[in-house]
Design a protein around this motif. Structure first.
Motif, PDB file in Angstrom:
ATOM      1  N   TYR A 153      38.098  39.336  40.545  1.00 19.35           N
ATOM      2  CA  TYR A 153      37.399  39.177  39.269  1.00 19.35           C
ATOM      3  C   TYR A 153      37.528  40.439  38.419  1.00 19.35           C
ATOM      4  O   TYR A 153      37.749  40.370  37.212  1.00 19.35           O
ATOM      5  N   LEU A 154      37.375  41.586  39.050  1.00 19.04           N
ATOM      6  CA  LEU A 154      37.441  42.851  38.312  1.00 19.04           C
ATOM      7  C   LEU A 154      38.836  43.058  37.737  1.00 19.04           C
ATOM      8  O   LEU A 154      38.990  43.476  36.581  1.00 19.04           O
ATOM      9  N   ALA A 155      39.853  42.743  38.516  1.00 23.43           N
ATOM     10  CA  ALA A 155      41.224  42.935  38.048  1.00 23.43           C
ATOM     11  C   ALA A 155      41.579  41.970  36.933  1.00 23.43           C
ATOM     12  O   ALA A 155      42.309  42.339  35.996  1.00 23.43           O
ATOM     13  N   CYS A 156      41.064  40.759  36.994  1.00 18.33           N
ATOM     14  CA  CYS A 156      41.530  39.684  36.111  1.00 18.33           C
ATOM     15  C   CYS A 156      40.558  39.321  35.000  1.00 18.33           C
ATOM     16  O   CYS A 156      40.660  38.240  34.408  1.00 18.33           O
ATOM     17  N   GLY A 157      39.599  40.189  34.711  1.00 19.55           N
ATOM     18  CA  GLY A 157      38.753  39.995  33.530  1.00 19.55           C
ATOM     19  C   GLY A 157      37.715  38.904  33.657  1.00 19.55           C
ATOM     20  O   GLY A 157      37.297  38.320  32.659  1.00 19.55           O
ATOM     21  N   GLN A 158      37.266  38.633  34.879  1.00 19.46           N
ATOM     22  CA  GLN A 158      36.207  37.649  35.079  1.00 19.46           C
ATOM     23  C   GLN A 158      34.843  38.339  35.014  1.00 19.46           C
ATOM     24  O   GLN A 158      34.750  39.566  35.069  1.00 19.46           O
ATOM     25  N   ASP A 159      33.784  37.550  34.916  1.00 17.32           N
ATOM     26  CA  ASP A 159      32.416  38.085  34.917  1.00 17.32           C
ATOM     27  C   ASP A 159      32.059  38.444  36.356  1.00 17.32           C
ATOM     28  O   ASP A 159      31.734  37.577  37.171  1.00 17.32           O
ATOM     29  N   SER A 210      40.772  31.262  32.663  1.00 19.48           N
ATOM     30  CA  SER A 210      42.057  31.886  32.344  1.00 19.48           C
ATOM     31  C   SER A 210      42.137  32.283  30.875  1.00 19.48           C
ATOM     32  O   SER A 210      43.116  32.899  30.455  1.00 19.48           O
ATOM     33  N   VAL A 211      41.127  31.920  30.091  1.00 18.51           N
ATOM     34  CA  VAL A 211      41.025  32.335  28.696  1.00 18.51           C
ATOM     35  C   VAL A 211      39.578  32.777  28.433  1.00 18.51           C
ATOM     36  O   VAL A 211      38.675  32.439  29.183  1.00 18.51           O
ATOM     37  N   GLY A 212      39.384  33.530  27.358  1.00 15.25           N
ATOM     38  CA  GLY A 212      38.036  33.932  26.960  1.00 15.25           C
ATOM     39  C   GLY A 212      37.502  35.087  27.780  1.00 15.25           C
ATOM     40  O   GLY A 212      38.119  35.546  28.748  1.00 15.25           O
ATOM     41  N   GLY A 213      36.315  35.559  27.397  1.00  8.58           N
ATOM     42  CA  GLY A 213      35.667  36.640  28.131  1.00  8.58           C
ATOM     43  C   GLY A 213      36.524  37.885  28.184  1.00  8.58           C
ATOM     44  O   GLY A 213      37.072  38.335  27.179  1.00  8.58           O
ATOM     45  N   GLY A 214      36.681  38.430  29.384  1.00  8.14           N
ATOM     46  CA  GLY A 214      37.463  39.654  29.549  1.00  8.14           C
ATOM     47  C   GLY A 214      38.931  39.415  29.828  1.00  8.14           C
ATOM     48  O   GLY A 214      39.676  40.371  30.076  1.00  8.14           O
ATOM     49  N   THR A 215      39.377  38.146  29.785  1.00  8.69           N
ATOM     50  CA  THR A 215      40.765  37.860  30.158  1.00  8.69           C
ATOM     51  C   THR A 215      41.773  38.369  29.133  1.00  8.69           C
ATOM     52  O   THR A 215      42.956  38.493  29.444  1.00  8.69           O
ATOM     53  N   GLY A 216      41.316  38.661  27.918  1.00  9.98           N
ATOM     54  CA  GLY A 216      42.224  39.137  26.887  1.00  9.98           C
ATOM     55  C   GLY A 216      42.342  40.644  26.807  1.00  9.98           C
ATOM     56  O   GLY A 216      43.137  41.165  26.015  1.00  9.98           O
TER      57      GLY A 216
END
Length: 422
Positions: A319-325, A360-366
């Motif tokens: 999650y930390l690497a891939c921009g998840q909450d 895979s979109v939104g949040g920290g994924t960008g």
């Protein structure tokens, strides 16, 4: 939360070694003096000037500032506009690779390389070993079973009668609720509605499909629109209401996980031949089943929700690497691991995770680094969230095989000694 008399006495004795009881009481009293530091607060538009003001207020050395506000971060600061307030820089966490991890899923098909961000030595090595074992065994089967993200507002009425009449009205309004919610989003869809009455309180649990987004913000905004509609049109007005009444399971482990879904519910399985277990894990299927049986009872005795070894390790790093909450690991790491020995002395292993909050979109994924990690994993962009969830379950399965193998072979402490201290 209680504490024994002996421990309370020991704790108090240690405190009184350096302070009198009166001094301790004085330290705990409220203070009315002006705080020693004031941090310039967040504005809607992030500027380099605001960042500079915050660093000036901190009054730390240039060397410390450079560790957080390095040249690349300073150049990319606008990328963080919608993901952070009171911005001062970024923190670098080591990223390692796990894989290839072969997944034979409804949505995830192939050999995946997953970036894990962690400061815990031995974690990447352990998950890599499990991934190698699964891949050599032909891969794991993974299946997305259900999906939906919930938000649960609560309404208070004068009495039970009014609460019941409100529910009688609300059950006729699902289509209007859907229209109100879907006016706030192009991607979210109201999928279900549940009612719970407790005295003069009514909990409405709204379940949404959120497309490829994890959907936490999406369902919050949509549910607010429904609540606005309720307040404007309900013939029975609540005395008060709250947008979230702690009934959705948001960011916490709950028994509700196994009765419904929050996020994506996924199960994964693999059959590991006995010789592979001996070669890679230095143990046997029988020993791993013995550990699973004892650990399952240990989990019951200690009151855990679900029975598993360490889902949180792999999920938090991914999650930390891939921009998840990352806070959603509190609920995402709920689940069940099961090991069984076959007649041929092979190992059947399965994991089921009912609350994978991933997108895979939104949040920290960008964000720059996080998007890069998603690209490496193959889950950046639209139509990737379901495959991402199945691969999360596969990663957890790899971690369970490896950690139980290490415990059965007596390698657990030795691996941490070698990798963390060596």
């Amino acid at each position: 939360m209680s504490i024994s008399r002996q421990r309370a006495n020991q704790h108090l004795s240690r405190l009184l070694e350096s302070h009198s009881l009166q001094e301790l009481a004085s330290r705990l009293a409220p203070r009315s003096d002006t705080p020693a530091i004031s941090i310039p607060k967040h504005h809607h538009t992030l500027t380099s000037g605001e960042i500079a003001k915050r660093w000036h207020a901190l009054g730390v050395s240039a060397e410390i500032q450079a560790q957080l506000l390095d040249p690349q971060t300073e150049q990319q600061y606008r990328s963080y506009q919608h993901n952070i307030e009171n911005f001062i820089g970024t923190v670098k966490v080591p990223v390692g690779l796990v894989g290839p991890l072969r997944v034979n899923g409804l949505f995830a098909q192939g050999d995946f390389v997953l970036p894990l961000a962690t400061t815990e030595a031995a974690l990447v090595a352990s998950y890599s070993r499990g991934a190698q074992l699964i891949t050599e065994a032909g891969g794991c089967t993974a299946m997305l079973l259900s999906e939906g993200v919930s938000r649960a507002p609560g309404f208070a009425f004068e009495n039970l009668r009014d609460a019941g009449l409100f529910v009688a009205w609300a059950v006729t309004q699902e289509e209007q609720f859907r229209l109100a919610a879907e006016r706030t989003t192009r991607h979210g869809k109201l999928a279900d509605l549940e009612f719970t009455v407790e005295g003069n309180h009514v909990y409405l649990r709204f379940q949404f499909l959120t497309g490829d987004a994890a959907g936490q913000n999406m369902v919050t905004i949509a549910t607010q629109a429904i609540c606005d509609y309720i307040i404007a049109t309900s013939p029975l007005k609540p005395k008060y209401y709250f947008l979230e009444a702690n009934f959705s399971g948001d960011k916490k482990a709950s028994l509700q996980s196994f009765l419904a879904v929050r996020g994506k519910k996924v199960t994964a399985e693999v059959l590991i031949p006995g010789p592979m277990i001996k070669t890679h894990l230095h143990t046997s299927a029988a020993a791993m089943v013995d550990h699973w049986r004892m650990a399952a009872i240990g989990g019951v005795l200690s009151g855990t929700i679900g029975v598993q070894g360490h889902y949180a390790n792999g999920l938090a790093a991914l999650y930390l690497a891939c921009g998840q909450d990352v806070a959603c690991v509190a609920e995402s790491a709920v689940g069940v691991t099961r090991f069984e020995q076959t007649e041929n002395h092979d190992l059947y292993a399965a994991v089921t995770l009912p609350n994978l909050i991933v997108g895979s979109v939104g949040g920290g994924t960008g964000l720059p680094s996080q998007h890069a990690c998603l690209e490496i994993a193959g889950f950046a962009g639209a139509d990737k969230a379901q495959a991402f969830a199945e691969t999360c379950a596969a990663l957890c399965l790899a971690g369970e095989l490896s950690i139980v193998g290490a415990l059965c072979a007596g390698d657990f402490a030795r691996a941490h000694q070698k990798l963390a201290r060596g």
